[in-house]
Scaffold this active site. Structure first.
Site, PDB file in Angstrom:
ATOM      1  N   CYS A   1      12.932   9.970   9.264  1.00  0.00           N
ATOM      2  CA  CYS A   1      12.615   9.555  10.630  1.00  0.00           C
ATOM      3  C   CYS A   1      13.844   9.458  11.508  1.00  0.00           C
ATOM      4  CB  CYS A   1      11.915   8.209  10.594  1.00  0.00           C
ATOM      5  SG  CYS A   1      12.840   7.021   9.612  1.00  0.00           S
TER       6      CYS A   1
ATOM      7  N   LYS B   1       0.896  -1.173   0.000  1.00  0.00           N
ATOM      8  CA  LYS B   1       0.000   0.000   0.000  1.00  0.00           C
ATOM      9  C   LYS B   1       0.923   1.207   0.000  1.00  0.00           C
ATOM     10  CE  LYS B   1      -2.474   3.230   1.743  1.00  0.00           C
ATOM     11  NZ  LYS B   1      -1.743   4.427   1.388  1.00  0.00           N
TER      12      LYS B   1
ATOM     13  N   GLU C   1       8.102   0.493  11.907  1.00  0.00           N
ATOM     14  CA  GLU C   1       9.211   1.463  11.913  1.00  0.00           C
ATOM     15  C   GLU C   1       8.558   2.825  12.021  1.00  0.00           C
ATOM     16  OE1 GLU C   1      12.222   0.613  12.019  1.00  0.00           O
ATOM     17  OE2 GLU C   1      12.336  -1.361  11.088  1.00  0.00           O
TER      18      GLU C   1
ATOM     19  N   GLU D   1       8.113  15.178  16.822  1.00  0.00           N
ATOM     20  CA  GLU D   1       8.806  15.090  15.545  1.00  0.00           C
ATOM     21  C   GLU D   1       8.304  16.200  14.626  1.00  0.00           C
ATOM     22  OE1 GLU D   1       7.832  11.521  13.363  1.00  0.00           O
ATOM     23  OE2 GLU D   1       9.964  11.226  13.000  1.00  0.00           O
TER      24      GLU D   1
END
Ligand code: NAD
Length: 506
Positions: A291, A182, A257, A392
């Site tokens: 990330c 996806k 992750e 973040e």
């Protein structure tokens, strides 16, 4: 007036292009111009892809293909990733705005060697291991088999779709699984191309499928689908939690992750010529939309002013502009939504009392009138309690904190919900290694950043994830373990059935 036609792309399911009645536009984050249109998948397409993947798995053309043959097919795909690199770069950076330099060295440049690594593992992985004969209670032969899981769903984000997709598709295919990918709705093209190439090079129909669609609809369907045996996800921690919850309904295997807020400890013995450029490389590459970026820089209190001055001087030279231009250092951020989110974080940081040593807004100039642009930003006067140090940002923003002792630096570094990566800049390897051992993160880089190697594990402590990608155990995450026991006694008297259960026969 002549209309400019835009290319339309379809999903790839069961070895065929599959269209949808719904379409979405892919736009360049640098110019907001349409790059192409893409069929928008639905839950029905997700189901179609899972069914195709299951049938392909059950047919066994791929799952039971001799491992050397499977490895050869995968090596041909790796070759194509190298040979068709220009096409893959165009497919990747048009939608995600990475610069051509970054894409050549990283976004697409890593794809061929990483895929090749998994192609080699397909041949060398120990799928069967005989454990030395056990003599008690009866003589037996024992075999440990690692078998493919079946159908694996891979849900990937927009920042590194090709490489992050390969980190899932590579080990899944190497182990003999079928895969449904996806893709993120903003960046479907490079993985779509990979699936087509894989099919051309001999991956049977249904083994590798690519669907599109909204995450909350199509992604969620895959995460909860009873026909999916494992879901591998890269993305935000918030969605990761949701995936885990959805996967729990069918007790699916799940690897995640997720996000990061990596601390970078600059030690007092660091060479500042290296550390300053290195810290900027660690944070600003791809506009900070990685990330594993090093986003919290911890500097000794008495070196703060010098370090900040040098950071500002070097970061001021970062050239923003057209991602296709080899002179450009930094491109846009992915979307208008992301730009507004970053600006919101800056506003909150100001309200919290932080100072902007550089940037903090949108760059000026006609070339930035269209697209989603954020200046390289250095924020000082930050404490670890501030939102800017805890959440973040996913933008080109480095926050600078100070410490008095190494113990305090470690305390600040580890005081985070995240634990994906961490780093140290130091002239003393032994000292840095000792500190690295105390950092709660899946990767610690000493005197460098962004070093991902398919032979080495990657993944997070704490809320940065579950499981590891890459590394020597990568295929374990895509296999079930089976113990097969063969009794070699061949003699009833040699068995212990009677002793444990029935009355001995007279
Ligand atoms: P995101 O979590 O919003 O989306 C990631 C993918 O999940 C997309 O394909 C999306 O369509 C899908 N998705 C969204 N909602 C879903 C749902 N409810 N169910 C199932 N699927 C769903 O993340 P993003 O904004 O695309 O990416 C940025 C985030 O990803 C950042 O937080 C970043 O740290 C993280 N990230 C982590 C890594 C890593 O390796 N740890 C790598 C890249 C990005």
């Amino acid at each position: 007036m002549a209309t400019v036609s835009v290319q339309h792309h379809q999903m790839f399911i069961d070895g065929k292009d599959v269209d949808s009645s719904d379409v979405f536009e892919i736009r360049s984050p640098a110019t907001e111009q349409i790059v192409c249109t893409m069929a928008k998948g639905t839950v029905e397409h997700a189901d179609l892809a899972v069914d195709a993947a299951r049938r392909a798995f059950d047919r066994g053309e791929w799952a039971r293909m001799p491992k050397d043959e499977r490895s050869q097919v995968m090596k041909r795909i790796a070759d194509r990733l190298g040979a068709d690199m220009e096409q893959f770069i165009e497919a990747e950076i048009g939608p995600n705005g990475a610069t051509v330099r970054q894409a050549t060295g990283f976004h697409v440049g890593l794809a061929a060697p990483h895929f090749l690594h998994f192609a080699e593992q397909a041949a060398t992985f120990e799928f069967e291991q005989d454990v030395p004969t056990a003599a008690y209670p009866t003589i037996s032969m024992n075999r440990i088999r690692r078998e493919p899981l079946g159908v694996c769903a891979a849900i990937v984000p927009w920042n590194f779709p090709l490489v992050l997709g390969i980190w899932k598709i590579g080990p899944a295919l190497a182990a003999g699984n079928s895969v449904v990918v996806k893709v993120d709705e903003k960046t479907p093209l490079s993985l779509l191309r990979l699936a087509q190439v894989a099919h051309e090079e001999g991956v049977p129909a249904g083994v590798l499928n690519v669907v599109t669609g909204d995450g909350a609809e199509v992604g969620a369907r895959l995460a909860s689908h009873p026909g999916v045996d494992k879901v591998a996800f890269t993305g935000s921690t918030a969605v990761g939690r949701e995936i885990m919850r959805l996967a729990s309904g069918t007790v699916k295997k799940c690897s995640l992750e997720l996000g990061g807020k990596a601390p970078v400890i600059l030690l007092d013995d660091a060479d500042l010529d290296i550390a300053v450029d290195g810290a900027l490389f660690g944070c600003m590459l791809y506009s900070g939309q990685i990330c594993e970026s090093g986003t919290r820089l911890l500097v000794p209190e008495d070196q703060h002013d010098e370090v900040v001055e040098r950071l500002v001087e070097r970061a001021s030279t970062i050239k923003l502009g057209d991602p296709n231009d080899y002179d450009t250092d930094m491109g846009p951020v992915i979307s208008g939504r992301q730009k507004e989110r970053i600006l919101g974080y800056f506003e909150q940081a100001r309200a919290d009392g932080a100072t902007f040593a550089l940037g903090g807004g949108v760059p000026e100039g006609p070339e930035f009138a269209e697209g989603h642009w954020i200046e390289p930003t250095i924020i000082t006067g930050v404490t670890n309690e501030m939102q800017i140090a805890r959440e973040e940002i996913f933008g080109p923003a480095l926050v600078v904190l100070t410490y008095k002792t190494v113990e305090e630096a470690l305390e600040i570094a580890n005081d985070s919900d995240y634990g994906l990566t961490a780093g140290i800049w130091s002239g003393d390897y032994e000292r840095a290694l000792e500190i690295a051992a105390q950092m709660r993160a899946g990767t610690v880089w000493i005197n460098n950043w962004h070093q991902v190697d398919p032979a080495l594990p990657f993944g997070g402590y704490k809320q940065s994830g579950v499981g590891r990608e890459l590394g020597p155990d990568a295929l374990n995450e895509y296999t079930e373990v089976k113990h097969v026991h063969v009794d070699l006694t061949q003699d009833k008297d040699g068995h212990i059935f009677d002793i444990l259960l029935s009355t001995p026969a007279k």
